[in-house]
Write a protein that holds these residues in place. Structure first.
Motif, PDB file in Angstrom:
ATOM      1  N   UNK A  46       0.831  -1.202   0.000  1.00 12.90           N
ATOM      2  CA  UNK A  46       0.000   0.000   0.000  1.00 12.90           C
ATOM      3  C   UNK A  46       0.863   1.248   0.000  1.00 12.90           C
ATOM      4  N   UNK A  47       1.959   1.164   0.776  1.00 12.38           N
ATOM      5  CA  UNK A  47       2.917   2.273   0.805  1.00 12.38           C
ATOM      6  C   UNK A  47       3.542   2.481  -0.582  1.00 12.38           C
ATOM      7  N   UNK A  48       3.842   1.377  -1.250  1.00 12.38           N
ATOM      8  CA  UNK A  48       4.413   1.443  -2.594  1.00 12.38           C
ATOM      9  C   UNK A  48       3.432   2.105  -3.555  1.00 12.38           C
ATOM     10  N   UNK A  49       2.129   1.778  -3.421  1.00  9.51           N
ATOM     11  CA  UNK A  49       1.119   2.395  -4.279  1.00  9.51           C
ATOM     12  C   UNK A  49       1.064   3.900  -4.053  1.00  9.51           C
ATOM     13  N   UNK A  50       1.159   4.310  -2.776  1.00 10.88           N
ATOM     14  CA  UNK A  50       1.118   5.744  -2.466  1.00 10.88           C
ATOM     15  C   UNK A  50       2.341   6.468  -3.060  1.00 10.88           C
ATOM     16  N   UNK A  51       3.501   5.822  -2.965  1.00  6.52           N
ATOM     17  CA  UNK A  51       4.713   6.414  -3.564  1.00  6.52           C
ATOM     18  C   UNK A  51       4.513   6.592  -5.065  1.00  6.52           C
ATOM     19  N   UNK A  52       3.995   5.545  -5.713  1.00  7.72           N
ATOM     20  CA  UNK A  52       3.772   5.600  -7.159  1.00  7.72           C
ATOM     21  C   UNK A  52       2.714   6.636  -7.532  1.00  7.72           C
ATOM     22  N   UNK A  53       1.664   6.729  -6.717  1.00 10.80           N
ATOM     23  CA  UNK A  53       0.608   7.707  -6.984  1.00 10.80           C
ATOM     24  C   UNK A  53       1.159   9.118  -6.937  1.00 10.80           C
ATOM     25  N   UNK A  96       0.569  -6.562  -9.435  1.00 11.62           N
ATOM     26  CA  UNK A  96       0.994  -5.522 -10.375  1.00 11.62           C
ATOM     27  C   UNK A  96       2.521  -5.362 -10.329  1.00 11.62           C
ATOM     28  N   UNK A  97       3.121  -5.284 -11.511  1.00 12.59           N
ATOM     29  CA  UNK A  97       4.574  -5.037 -11.603  1.00 12.59           C
ATOM     30  C   UNK A  97       4.830  -3.767 -12.402  1.00 12.59           C
ATOM     31  N   UNK A  98       5.745  -2.961 -11.896  1.00  7.48           N
ATOM     32  CA  UNK A  98       6.092  -1.695 -12.565  1.00  7.48           C
ATOM     33  C   UNK A  98       7.600  -1.562 -12.784  1.00  7.48           C
ATOM     34  N   UNK A  99       8.367  -2.522 -12.274  1.00  4.20           N
ATOM     35  CA  UNK A  99       9.838  -2.424 -12.359  1.00  4.20           C
ATOM     36  C   UNK A  99      10.345  -2.295 -13.773  1.00  4.20           C
ATOM     37  N   UNK A 100       9.691  -3.005 -14.710  1.00  2.00           N
ATOM     38  CA  UNK A 100      10.141  -2.950 -16.107  1.00  2.00           C
ATOM     39  C   UNK A 100       9.965  -1.561 -16.697  1.00  2.00           C
ATOM     40  N   UNK A 101       8.958  -0.811 -16.209  1.00  2.00           N
ATOM     41  CA  UNK A 101       8.741   0.551 -16.708  1.00  2.00           C
ATOM     42  C   UNK A 101       9.861   1.483 -16.249  1.00  2.00           C
ATOM     43  N   UNK A 102      10.247   1.338 -14.972  1.00  2.00           N
ATOM     44  CA  UNK A 102      11.330   2.177 -14.455  1.00  2.00           C
ATOM     45  C   UNK A 102      12.677   1.779 -15.061  1.00  2.00           C
ATOM     46  N   UNK A 108      14.388  -6.877  -8.356  1.00  2.00           N
ATOM     47  CA  UNK A 108      15.640  -6.806  -9.152  1.00  2.00           C
ATOM     48  C   UNK A 108      15.580  -5.770 -10.272  1.00  2.00           C
ATOM     49  N   UNK A 109      14.366  -5.549 -10.828  1.00  2.00           N
ATOM     50  CA  UNK A 109      14.238  -4.564 -11.908  1.00  2.00           C
ATOM     51  C   UNK A 109      14.416  -3.149 -11.379  1.00  2.00           C
ATOM     52  N   UNK A 110      13.803  -2.859 -10.222  1.00  2.39           N
ATOM     53  CA  UNK A 110      13.960  -1.536  -9.603  1.00  2.39           C
ATOM     54  C   UNK A 110      15.405  -1.318  -9.159  1.00  2.39           C
ATOM     55  N   UNK A 111      16.020  -2.377  -8.660  1.00  4.60           N
ATOM     56  CA  UNK A 111      17.417  -2.288  -8.222  1.00  4.60           C
ATOM     57  C   UNK A 111      18.329  -1.953  -9.406  1.00  4.60           C
ATOM     58  N   UNK A 112      18.073  -2.598 -10.540  1.00  3.30           N
ATOM     59  CA  UNK A 112      18.862  -2.332 -11.741  1.00  3.30           C
ATOM     60  C   UNK A 112      18.641  -0.905 -12.233  1.00  3.30           C
ATOM     61  N   UNK A 113      17.371  -0.454 -12.204  1.00  4.67           N
ATOM     62  CA  UNK A 113      17.063   0.915 -12.628  1.00  4.67           C
ATOM     63  C   UNK A 113      17.751   1.929 -11.725  1.00  4.67           C
TER      64      UNK A 113
END
Length: 857
Positions: free
Chosen positions: A87-94, A165-171, A261-266
């Motif tokens: 939920x915290x992650x959703x708020x950060x993304x929002x 939901x995954x968003x790492x590939x977008x970042x 791992x995707x967010x870490x790479x970004x």
């Protein structure tokens, strides 16, 4: 002008919920009140948004000033509650999505004036030129499209949020496009300056000060007014904001989630990008993060010649704390920044100086004949002389630029083809690379620097294409060596170096921990690279060698003297197959600057050079070329040095002076196979001892010759010809020799050159013909001694032919004696080479033939 970026060490709380308030550990700072700027948009974390300040930016740092690792600390999910963390992650993304909408609106506002401004360029009264417009709006369209695509892809994920939901590939994709931002950042200062300069136009100033930015869809305020300068700053802030958000997303993403791992790479890519545009006052401290999260710093860089695909290539090599990167300078259009293209890199954890395959260690190194190197040096000297003359001419500036360009090409050629000492490195996975250096000094420095870094706990690394591009781009700002070391790259105010002869006495050395077989070599810089000029004898089995050997070294624009101390290797099994390889162990090395005021005094200047705890004591003095061109007859006519050749032969009742015959005989007996005979300097004290012996007609002269080092005997012969009151081929005939060698018709040249020989006094002619046949015999052994006819002509030509005192004095009203030397030396070499390449010339046959024209050619 340096364009500095500095990390912002602040982050604000973007969400107001008491339950889900969050911040980034280790960050504190200030921002606009209530997280809003004057234009109504959310503020980004920066020090001061005022566009009048230089933008400052870099990778996020922790409280200790070190770069934050891409891996966030463990245990940051609230109470370990995964659901609450998501939920915290959703708020950060929002929050980030909302700011992304504002950012896209800002970019659109920024682009709004571009089309109408371009339209005016086709009218009779354009407001800006097309070049100015392209500069101001450089890469903004590309950035806008990248973020629209990102926004459109992220929005549905947040609207339909669940734990899957995954968003790492977008970042990750967003981070992979940071190369566009790099181009924007490089252009930013120029764009800003163009905006400021263009605001002299009142109409344009009004447009640029009142750009309309649309508010968010749910905002009550439809638009806000922002200046062009403020909007140009937004992309710079945006990268920092995106990087900080990635930190926060990682904190609230479980490690087993596909996004982690995707967010870490970004994040790693983003941090590397930010660090690449971060330039502190000391560029060496500029860093990008390594796999361990430490600062990747530049340790050493320089231009090296790489042997690639059987040809020589000039490369710029960068040694970082965890890898070695080899790059080449890309050709860019006028006005654009220079750029590097990465050719290859090796992680230091994988780098070795040993190869498993012995056959791979012996590359075939193509070495040009030395006479071609010497020929190019002479051409460069002539060009330098012409440039100095044209500078004084009323309208010579345009010709000066053409000459400079030509000299740059020739010096670059010399820099590329002169190095011969191999420096091999290997990737332990099998790939090998070969560089060629001009000095063992440089090879030792590179090897020591790499080995020092390898003592640390290094991890291997694999850079993504974007990371490699970012790191390579950063090399332009990080580099400490900016230009290839050629004269044409130097300012006119810089010292041109010393031309003439440096006399050096290597006295002694101490500081060795144990006895060894020790010797020293001397190097000086010449035409952008260093050349080994002399070598002491080996002092066996001692910890305190006492050489006390003197050398005369010719300087060609030199500014530095290097002394290298070696331990001699007598173990034949350790010798490398490569002729150019130096296998003796370097015990120490040091360098001193040749200060003209210090060395040009008539007295010896004593100095000590310290190297790795070893101290070498030496003395030096300098004789300028202007003085070396002058010949001073000996006051004692009873000797042979400085005495006219006809006086000596008459006294000896000989056709050729005894000193010439004895030195030639000794060289042919035991020196004809010596590598570099007549080119390598002999010990000056030995040469002086032989000079005194010949001058006093010592009875033990033959015994001295048989015991003396062969280079000292060769040096004594050269010294004899150099100290003749007039050159062997005479002052009177010098102008005729210069004109005769310039004739184009072979028959005319043959007649003239033979007639000039016949015009010489008999002792001069007999001595010259004796020397000529000797040098031909030396050249027959070229495969062994490396001395070709051209090499020998280069050594002896300027000694046997020189302008007279009267010509030097006359010409000095126009130019310096050094310039006279530079201009004539090529012709002097060609004269001697002509006779060396000629079929055998008989004294009797020459005297029998007659010619129909005088020596006035």
């Amino acid at each position: 002008m340096a364009f500095y970026f500095k990390a912002v060490c602040v982050i604000r709380t973007f969400l107001s919920s008491d339950d889900f308030n969050y911040n980034t550990d280790g960050y504190e700072g200030d921002g606009a009140e209530d997280g809003k700027s004057q234009d109504g948009s959310e503020t980004l974390p920066y020090i001061d948004e005022s566009p009048t300040m230089s933008p400052q930016l870099c990778a996020p740092q922790g409280p200790d000033g070190e770069a934050v690792s891409p891996t966030p600390p463990e245990g940051l999910l609230p109470g370990g509650d995964t659901e609450k963390g998501l939920e915290m992650k959703k708020l950060v993304l929002s929050g980030f999505l909302a700011s992304e909408e504002i950012y896209i609106n800002q970019l659109e506002a920024l682009l709004l004036p571009m089309r109408p401004l371009k339209a005016t360029t086709t009218t009779s009264q354009p407001i800006l030129t097309i070049q100015q417009i392209d500069t101001i709006f450089y890469k903004i369209q590309d950035i806008s499209e990248i973020h629209k695509e990102f926004y459109d892809a992220l929005l549905p994920n947040i609207q339909q949020w669940d734990e899957k939901v995954t968003v790492g590939h977008l970042f990750q994709k967003l981070a992979s496009q940071l190369g566009v931002y790099k181009a924007f950042v490089d252009n930013y200062k120029v764009a800003l300056d163009t905006v400021k300069c263009s605001q002299t136009n009142v109409q344009l100033q009004k447009i640029f000060e009142n750009l309309k930015v649309k508010g968010p869809k749910d905002s009550k305020d439809c638009t806000t007014t922002v200046s062009m300068e403020a909007l140009l700053y937004k992309p710079i802030d945006r990268v920092t904001r995106s990087t900080l958000v990635l930190h926060d997303l990682l904190k609230h993403t479980p490690k087993d989630h596909p996004d982690f791992p995707l967010l870490q790479d970004a994040l790693r890519i983003s941090q590397n990008f930010l660090s690449s545009i971060n330039e502190e006052i000391d560029p060496r401290r500029t860093a990008v993060t390594t796999p361990k999260g430490e600062a990747r710093q530049l340790v050493k860089d320089g231009f090296l010649v790489e042997v690639s695909e059987n040809s020589r290539k000039l490369r710029h090599v960068f040694l970082f704390t965890d890898l070695l990167l080899c790059a080449k300078m890309k050709k860019t259009s006028v006005g654009r920044h220079q750029q590097y293209e990465c050719k290859w890199y090796i992680p230091l954890a994988d780098l070795t100086f040993q190869t498993l395959d012995d056959s791979d260690s012996c590359h075939s190194i193509q070495v040009l004949p030395e006479h071609e190197i010497e020929e190019m040096k002479i051409k460069i000297s002539v060009l330098k002389s012409e440039i100095q003359k044209e500078k004084k001419a009323p309208k010579g500036q345009s010709r000066v630029e053409r000459l400079r360009k030509k000299m740059n090409e020739q010096e670059s050629w010399l820099l590329l083809h002169s190095p011969t000492i191999p420096f091999r490195i290997h990737n332990k996975h099998g790939k090998s690379f070969l560089f060629l250096l001009s000095s063992d000094y440089e090879r030792s420095e590179w090897r020591e620097s790499i080995q020092k870094l390898q003592k640390k706990d290094l991890q291997t690394c694999v850079l993504s294409s974007v990371e490699l591009q970012v790191l390579t781009s950063s090399c332009f700002k990080l580099r400490t060596v900016h230009n290839i070391p050629v004269t044409s790259n130097k300012d006119d105010e810089e010292t041109p170096g010393l031309y003439g002869f440096l006399h050096v006495i290597v006295h002694s050395a101490k500081g060795f921990k144990e006895s060894a077989n020790l010797y020293c070599t001397l190097e000086v810089d010449s035409y952008g690279y260093f050349v080994s000029k002399a070598k002491t004898r080996v002092f066996r089995d001692t910890a305190e060698p006492q050489w006390n050997e003197e050398f005369e070294i010719e300087l060609e624009g030199s500014q530095y003297l290097r002394i290298l101390c070696y331990e001699k290797c007598y173990d034949k099994s350790m010798l490398n197959k490569d002729d150019n390889e130096i296998v003796d162990k370097i015990m120490g090395k040091g360098q001193v600057q040749l200060d003209p005021q210090t060395v040009q005094s008539k007295n010896w200047h004593m100095d000590v050079i310290e190297m790795n705890g070893i101290k070498v004591e030496f003395s030096m003095k300098f004789t300028s070329r202007d003085l070396s061109l002058k010949r001073t007859p000996s006051k004692k006519q009873s000797g042979v040095f400085g005495v006219k050749i006809n006086v000596v032969t008459k006294r000896e009742r000989s056709k050729v002076p005894y000193i010439v015959r004895q030195c030639i005989e000794e060289v042919e007996k035991r020196g004809i196979d010596e590598v570099g005979i007549y080119r390598i300097s002999g010990v000056a004290t030995d040469i002086q001892a032989l000079k005194i012996a010949f001058d006093t007609n010592t009875k033990d002269i033959l015994m001295m010759l048989s015991d003396m080092d062969i280079n000292a005997i060769a040096g004594t012969l050269k010294l004899y010809f150099r100290e003749l009151p007039e050159p062997l081929l005479t002052d009177r005939l010098y102008p005729a020799f210069m004109e005769g060698i310039a004739l184009s018709d072979p028959a005319a040249k043959e007649n003239c050159m033979m007639h000039l020989l016949r015009s010489l006094p008999d002792p001069n002619l007999m001595t010259f013909l004796t020397l000529l046949e000797h040098l031909k015999r030396v050249a027959e052994k070229e495969p062994i001694n490396k001395m070709s006819l051209h090499n020998l002509a280069t050594v002896f030509g300027p000694t046997l032919l020189r302008p007279s005192e009267a010509e030097i004095t006359k010409a000095q009203h126009i130019t310096s004696a050094s310039d006279i030397w530079s201009h004539d030396v090529m012709a002097q070499v060609q004269v001697l080479l002509y006779y060396l390449q000629h079929s055998p010339i008989s004294f009797a046959e020459l005297k029998r033939n007659t010619l129909y024209f005088s020596t006035d050619v």
